[in-house]
Design an enzyme around this catalytic site. Structure first.
Site, PDB file in Angstrom:
ATOM      1  N   ASP A  37      38.164  47.645  19.438  1.00 17.58           N
ATOM      2  CA  ASP A  37      38.635  48.404  18.275  1.00 17.58           C
ATOM      3  C   ASP A  37      37.622  49.507  17.961  1.00 17.58           C
ATOM      4  O   ASP A  37      36.414  49.292  18.021  1.00 17.58           O
ATOM      5  CB  ASP A  37      38.797  47.463  17.068  1.00 17.58           C
ATOM      6  CG  ASP A  37      39.585  48.101  15.945  1.00 17.58           C
ATOM      7  OD1 ASP A  37      40.738  47.685  15.715  1.00 17.58           O
ATOM      8  OD2 ASP A  37      39.040  49.017  15.281  1.00 17.58           O
ATOM      9  N   ILE A  38      38.122  50.675  17.600  1.00 22.54           N
ATOM     10  CA  ILE A  38      37.256  51.820  17.308  1.00 22.54           C
ATOM     11  C   ILE A  38      36.458  51.609  16.020  1.00 22.54           C
ATOM     12  O   ILE A  38      35.402  52.226  15.834  1.00 22.54           O
ATOM     13  CB  ILE A  38      38.112  53.116  17.211  1.00 22.54           C
ATOM     14  CG1 ILE A  38      37.278  54.345  17.489  1.00 22.54           C
ATOM     15  CG2 ILE A  38      38.832  53.219  15.886  1.00 22.54           C
ATOM     16  CD1 ILE A  38      38.117  55.614  17.698  1.00 22.54           C
ATOM     17  N   ASN A  95      49.369  42.442  12.335  1.00 23.85           N
ATOM     18  CA  ASN A  95      49.950  43.005  11.124  1.00 23.85           C
ATOM     19  C   ASN A  95      51.337  43.563  11.434  1.00 23.85           C
ATOM     20  O   ASN A  95      51.525  44.257  12.439  1.00 23.85           O
ATOM     21  CB  ASN A  95      49.068  44.138  10.579  1.00 23.85           C
ATOM     22  CG  ASN A  95      47.724  43.622  10.087  1.00 23.85           C
ATOM     23  OD1 ASN A  95      47.660  42.605   9.399  1.00 23.85           O
ATOM     24  ND2 ASN A  95      46.651  44.299  10.454  1.00 23.85           N
ATOM     25  N   GLU A 103      48.808  49.916  10.672  1.00 26.38           N
ATOM     26  CA  GLU A 103      48.547  51.359  10.770  1.00 26.38           C
ATOM     27  C   GLU A 103      49.111  51.964  12.056  1.00 26.38           C
ATOM     28  O   GLU A 103      49.645  53.067  12.033  1.00 26.38           O
ATOM     29  CB  GLU A 103      47.034  51.629  10.727  1.00 26.38           C
ATOM     30  CG  GLU A 103      46.412  51.365   9.369  1.00 26.38           C
ATOM     31  CD  GLU A 103      44.895  51.435   9.400  1.00 26.38           C
ATOM     32  OE1 GLU A 103      44.335  51.863  10.428  1.00 26.38           O
ATOM     33  OE2 GLU A 103      44.279  51.051   8.396  1.00 26.38           O
ATOM     34  N   VAL A 104      48.931  51.270  13.151  1.00 24.65           N
ATOM     35  CA  VAL A 104      49.361  51.821  14.441  1.00 24.65           C
ATOM     36  C   VAL A 104      50.675  51.143  14.843  1.00 24.65           C
ATOM     37  O   VAL A 104      50.727  49.919  14.998  1.00 24.65           O
ATOM     38  CB  VAL A 104      48.293  51.597  15.531  1.00 24.65           C
ATOM     39  CG1 VAL A 104      48.769  52.169  16.862  1.00 24.65           C
ATOM     40  CG2 VAL A 104      46.967  52.244  15.117  1.00 24.65           C
ATOM     41  N   HIS A 108      50.124  45.031  18.297  1.00 24.00           N
ATOM     42  CA  HIS A 108      48.775  44.678  18.755  1.00 24.00           C
ATOM     43  C   HIS A 108      48.312  43.437  18.031  1.00 24.00           C
ATOM     44  O   HIS A 108      48.679  43.203  16.873  1.00 24.00           O
ATOM     45  CB  HIS A 108      47.793  45.823  18.530  1.00 24.00           C
ATOM     46  CG  HIS A 108      47.800  46.399  17.145  1.00 24.00           C
ATOM     47  ND1 HIS A 108      48.780  47.269  16.704  1.00 24.00           N
ATOM     48  CD2 HIS A 108      46.954  46.218  16.095  1.00 24.00           C
ATOM     49  CE1 HIS A 108      48.533  47.606  15.456  1.00 24.00           C
ATOM     50  NE2 HIS A 108      47.442  46.972  15.045  1.00 24.00           N
ATOM     51  N   HIS A 110      44.786  41.565  16.896  1.00 22.34           N
ATOM     52  CA  HIS A 110      43.341  41.682  16.730  1.00 22.34           C
ATOM     53  C   HIS A 110      42.707  40.356  17.145  1.00 22.34           C
ATOM     54  O   HIS A 110      43.195  39.279  16.755  1.00 22.34           O
ATOM     55  CB  HIS A 110      42.984  41.933  15.262  1.00 22.34           C
ATOM     56  CG  HIS A 110      43.537  43.204  14.689  1.00 22.34           C
ATOM     57  ND1 HIS A 110      42.781  44.342  14.529  1.00 22.34           N
ATOM     58  CD2 HIS A 110      44.777  43.515  14.217  1.00 22.34           C
ATOM     59  CE1 HIS A 110      43.518  45.301  13.977  1.00 22.34           C
ATOM     60  NE2 HIS A 110      44.735  44.817  13.772  1.00 22.34           N
TER      61      HIS A 110
HETATM   62  P1  DGP Z   1      46.423  47.772  12.176  1.00 15.15           P
HETATM   63  O1  DGP Z   1      46.041  48.030  10.752  1.00 15.15           O
HETATM   64  O2  DGP Z   1      46.712  46.303  12.421  1.00 15.15           O
HETATM   65  O3  DGP Z   1      47.543  48.668  12.636  1.00 15.15           O
HETATM   66  O4  DGP Z   1      45.132  48.089  13.055  1.00 15.15           O
HETATM   67  C1  DGP Z   1      44.955  49.253  13.793  1.00 15.15           C
HETATM   68  C2  DGP Z   1      43.595  49.170  14.428  1.00 15.15           C
HETATM   69  O5  DGP Z   1      43.521  50.174  15.419  1.00 15.15           O
HETATM   70  C3  DGP Z   1      42.430  49.431  13.475  1.00 15.15           C
HETATM   71  O6  DGP Z   1      41.598  48.259  13.425  1.00 15.15           O
HETATM   72  C4  DGP Z   1      41.674  50.611  14.087  1.00 15.15           C
HETATM   73  C5  DGP Z   1      42.212  50.666  15.480  1.00 15.15           C
HETATM   74  N1  DGP Z   1      42.285  52.006  16.045  1.00 15.15           N
HETATM   75  C6  DGP Z   1      42.880  53.083  15.472  1.00 15.15           C
HETATM   76  N2  DGP Z   1      42.773  54.160  16.284  1.00 15.15           N
HETATM   77  C7  DGP Z   1      42.111  53.736  17.394  1.00 15.15           C
HETATM   78  C8  DGP Z   1      41.712  54.388  18.586  1.00 15.15           C
HETATM   79  O7  DGP Z   1      41.943  55.578  18.823  1.00 15.15           O
HETATM   80  N3  DGP Z   1      41.041  53.632  19.502  1.00 15.15           N
HETATM   81  C9  DGP Z   1      40.764  52.302  19.292  1.00 15.15           C
HETATM   82  N4  DGP Z   1      40.088  51.653  20.244  1.00 15.15           N
HETATM   83  N5  DGP Z   1      41.132  51.661  18.175  1.00 15.15           N
HETATM   84  C10 DGP Z   1      41.803  52.368  17.228  1.00 15.15           C
END
Ligand code: DGP
Length: 129
Positions: A37-38, A95, A103-104, A108, A110
């Protein structure tokens, strides 16, 4: 609640899957990609995603094949074991939708570990929601 909008092929994880954006990969097989995760919220914070175009668990659980679903769960256990988390413990979390702050919009899971993770959720009174 079902996913209200169609899958967005330009979401961040779709772009990572196409190699248009970088990631720090920890696992890949025919159905699954996993990367750091970023914005890690634990010493180890991995995102485990299906390669197929699914918005959230609602979509994945409805449309994915048994092979894709099995591969995701097997990958979670494999990654946790490879990272040594099976000894110390870990948590996996997904989520879906607004209440969970997804968010995305690519499904996915975690995977968190590396220290004591604390309570599963922060309790908050219903009237503050
Ligand atoms: P959620 O809220 O469950 O949709 O989590 C989205 C996660 O994605 C959040 O913990 C940050 C991660 N994330 C967002 N953009 C990027 C990215 O460009 N690269 C990576 N590795 N993670 C990302």
């Amino acid at each position: 609640m079902s996913d209200p909008t169609p899958y967005d092929p330009n979401n961040i994880f779709a772009r990572i899957l196409r190699g248009e954006l970088p990631c720090t990969k920890v696992f890949e097989d025919d159905h699954v990609l996993a990367f750091h995760d970023i914005n890690p919220q634990a010493p180890i914070h991995i995102l485990v995603i299906p390669k197929g175009a699914y918005i959230s668990l609602d979509d994945f659980g409805t449309r994915a094949s048994d092979g894709e679903i099995g591969a995701l769960f097997r990958a979670l256990a494999t990654i946790a074991r490879r990272l040594g988390l099976d000894d110390t413990g870990y948590r996996f979390l997904g989520n879906h939708g607004i209440n969970a702050h997804q968010e995305v919009p690519h499904f996915h899971v975690h995977l968190f570990g590396g220290h004591r993770l604390g309570p599963m959720l922060t309790r908050k009174p219903v009237e503050q929601e």
